[in-house]
Design an enzyme around this catalytic site. Structure first.
Site, PDB file in Angstrom:
ATOM      1  N   ARG A 234     -14.245  -7.612   5.415  1.00  0.00           N
ATOM      2  CA  ARG A 234     -13.254  -6.581   5.751  1.00  0.00           C
ATOM      3  C   ARG A 234     -13.786  -5.928   7.014  1.00  0.00           C
ATOM      4  NH1 ARG A 234      -9.981  -2.516   1.912  1.00  0.00           N
ATOM      5  NH2 ARG A 234      -8.846  -4.482   1.770  1.00  0.00           N
TER       6      ARG A 234
ATOM      7  N   HIS B 246      -3.851  -8.846   6.843  1.00  0.00           N
ATOM      8  CA  HIS B 246      -4.368  -8.782   5.461  1.00  0.00           C
ATOM      9  C   HIS B 246      -3.786  -9.967   4.681  1.00  0.00           C
ATOM     10  CE1 HIS B 246      -6.235  -7.188   2.046  1.00  0.00           C
ATOM     11  NE2 HIS B 246      -5.518  -6.110   1.804  1.00  0.00           N
TER      12      HIS B 246
ATOM     13  N   GLN C 232      -3.741 -10.308   0.718  1.00  0.00           N
ATOM     14  CA  GLN C 232      -2.744  -9.433   0.093  1.00  0.00           C
ATOM     15  C   GLN C 232      -1.394 -10.129  -0.005  1.00  0.00           C
ATOM     16  OE1 GLN C 232      -3.187  -5.977  -0.924  1.00  0.00           O
ATOM     17  NE2 GLN C 232      -1.278  -6.494  -1.912  1.00  0.00           N
TER      18      GLN C 232
ATOM     19  N   ASP D 243       3.619   0.855   2.966  1.00  0.00           N
ATOM     20  CA  ASP D 243       2.159   0.995   2.939  1.00  0.00           C
ATOM     21  C   ASP D 243       1.835   2.392   3.463  1.00  0.00           C
ATOM     22  OD1 ASP D 243      -0.583   0.497   2.815  1.00  0.00           O
ATOM     23  OD2 ASP D 243      -0.640  -0.732   4.623  1.00  0.00           O
TER      24      ASP D 243
ATOM     25  N   CYS E 163       0.828  -2.382  -1.317  1.00  0.00           N
ATOM     26  CA  CYS E 163      -0.488  -3.004  -1.506  1.00  0.00           C
ATOM     27  C   CYS E 163      -1.492  -2.048  -2.131  1.00  0.00           C
ATOM     28  CB  CYS E 163      -1.009  -3.550  -0.182  1.00  0.00           C
ATOM     29  SG  CYS E 163      -1.352  -2.281   1.055  1.00  0.00           S
TER      30      CYS E 163
ATOM     31  N   ARG F 101      -3.949  -9.846  -7.285  1.00  0.00           N
ATOM     32  CA  ARG F 101      -4.998 -10.068  -6.289  1.00  0.00           C
ATOM     33  C   ARG F 101      -6.101 -10.979  -6.861  1.00  0.00           C
ATOM     34  NH1 ARG F 101      -5.779  -6.467  -2.173  1.00  0.00           N
ATOM     35  NH2 ARG F 101      -7.035  -8.166  -1.337  1.00  0.00           N
TER      36      ARG F 101
HETATM   37  N1   CP Z   1      -4.725  -3.456  -1.164  1.00  0.00           N
HETATM   38  C1   CP Z   1      -6.039  -3.435  -0.873  1.00  0.00           C
HETATM   39  O1   CP Z   1      -6.555  -4.277  -0.115  1.00  0.00           O
HETATM   40  O2   CP Z   1      -6.736  -2.464  -1.511  1.00  0.00           O
HETATM   41  P1   CP Z   1      -8.245  -2.047  -1.251  1.00  0.00           P
HETATM   42  O3   CP Z   1      -8.302  -1.344   0.090  1.00  0.00           O
HETATM   43  O4   CP Z   1      -8.589  -1.145  -2.393  1.00  0.00           O
HETATM   44  O5   CP Z   1      -9.108  -3.287  -1.219  1.00  0.00           O
HETATM   45  N1  NVA Z   2      -2.919  -0.578   6.015  1.00  0.00           N
HETATM   46  C1  NVA Z   2      -3.992  -0.199   5.123  1.00  0.00           C
HETATM   47  C2  NVA Z   2      -4.117  -1.205   4.034  1.00  0.00           C
HETATM   48  C3  NVA Z   2      -5.177  -0.896   3.010  1.00  0.00           C
HETATM   49  C4  NVA Z   2      -5.285  -1.944   1.947  1.00  0.00           C
HETATM   50  C5  NVA Z   2      -5.277  -0.045   5.898  1.00  0.00           C
HETATM   51  O1  NVA Z   2      -5.555  -0.881   6.762  1.00  0.00           O
HETATM   52  O2  NVA Z   2      -6.008   0.920   5.653  1.00  0.00           O
END
Ligand code: CP
Ligand code: NVA
Length: 308
Positions: free
Chosen positions: A106, A133, A136, A224, A262, A290
């Site tokens: 990440r 992502h 997701q 989101d 998400c 997930r």
């Molecule tokens: N939706 C998602 O990726 O959640 P987290 O940020 O908790 O991993």
């Molecule tokens: N758009 C959000 C998604 C988190 C899962 C972010 O990038 O923080």
């Protein structure tokens, strides 16, 4: 040496393979819910999970997915490792490739993911970047299809920020052949390169200046958070207020339309409590999926012969 099977983005993976991953995720979920003998195709394999930003779902679902497949996972928070002291993604990739069988990251910047993948000799998985992502979206397509049948030819409405998850929905519209209506305020619209890619792919992506037009008759409404991890503190989120998913907006969608998010969510901003906690919401199934999506992705990367 054969190159590793990375999972970097929906734009770099063929539609037939993505279709296979969604079907495999659904089959793996059914197998888990039916009980029966556990299969451990990833016995003896290890996955490193690198986090440059926070996570609940991605971290837990990958750890549990590895355990369910017989393998092991370890977490490397960037601020507790040499990454935060400037060791390059290239060097990190070369070292971790000597220890583990796959790496999920990440990343704050998409370029970090790309550099890691270029130098790793094991598969690298995109667990979210500032641009996309993809894990997701495998879970999201699974969730739509569980509730509403095949997504091909259907209409999905995205309301809110034109962020990394919205960009991945655009890529999904091209890969899974559905119509995506984007209801985003112009200053927070998606990156031009993502929209240009979608156009070149022949995707049905429509820009809707009004939230009401985006959701009219849609089979699914998605949103989101208005503030993503790494966003500038002066982001003009007031512009997003007209794009909140609430009961009045859902009433314009198709009669059995579902709501996806998400997560994490902020009730009262991008979605009202009445919608996310109401009958159209399938966000807990989406979060559950997930785990099964990650299992399909991990099998593709590490043991494709074991994909159901
Ligand atoms: N939706 C998602 O990726 O959640 P987290 O940020 O908790 O991993
Ligand atoms: N758009 C959000 C998604 C988190 C899962 C972010 O990038 O923080």
């Amino acid at each position: 040496m054969t190159p590793p099977r990375h999972f970097l983005g929906l734009d770099t993976i063929e539609p037939a393979l993505l279709r296979r991953l969604v079907d495999a995720g659904l089959a793996l979920k059914r197998a888990r819910l039916q009980g029966g003998a556990e299969r451990h195709p990833l016995g003896g394999k290890s996955l490193a999970l690198i986090f440059e930003k926070q996570s609940t779902r991605t971290r837990v679902s990958f750890e549990i997915a590895m355990r369910q497949l017989g393998g092991d996972a370890l977490v490397l928070n960037s601020n507790e490792s040499q990454i935060s002291r400037g060791e390059t993604p290239a060097d990190t990739a070369r070292v971790l490739s000597r220890y583990v069988d796959a790496i999920m990251i990440r990343a704050l910047r998409h370029e970090t993911l790309s550099e890691l993948a270029a130098y790793a000799s094991v598969p690298v998985i995109n667990g979210l970047t500032d641009r996309s992502h993809p894990c997701q979206l495998i879970a999201d397509v699974m969730t739509f299809e569980e509730h509403r049948g095949a997504i091909k030819g259907r209409v999905i409405a995205w309301l809110g920020d034109g962020n990394n998850v919205a960009a991945t929905w655009v890529q999904a519209a091209a890969r899974f052949d559905f119509t995506l209506r984007l209801g985003c305020p112009a200053p927070l619209r998606l990156r031009a390169d993502v929209l240009a890619w979608a156009k070149a792919e022949g995707a049905r992506v429509e820009l809707c200046p009004r939230a009401e037009d985006a959701v009219e008759g849609a089979d699914c409404v998605v949103t989101d958070t208005w503030v993503s991890m790494g966003d500038a503190p002066d982001k003009p989120i007031d512009l997003l207020r007209a794009f909140q998913v609430n009961e009045a907006i859902m009433a314009r969608a198709a009669p059995r339309a579902i709501f996806l998010h998400c997560l994490p969510a902020t009730r009262g901003q991008e979605v009202s409590a009445g919608v996310i906690d109401g009958p159209a919401s399938v966000v807990w199934d989406e979060a559950e999926n997930r785990v099964h999506a990650q299992k399909a992705i991990l099998l593709y990367c590490l043991a494709p012969e074991a994909l159901p």
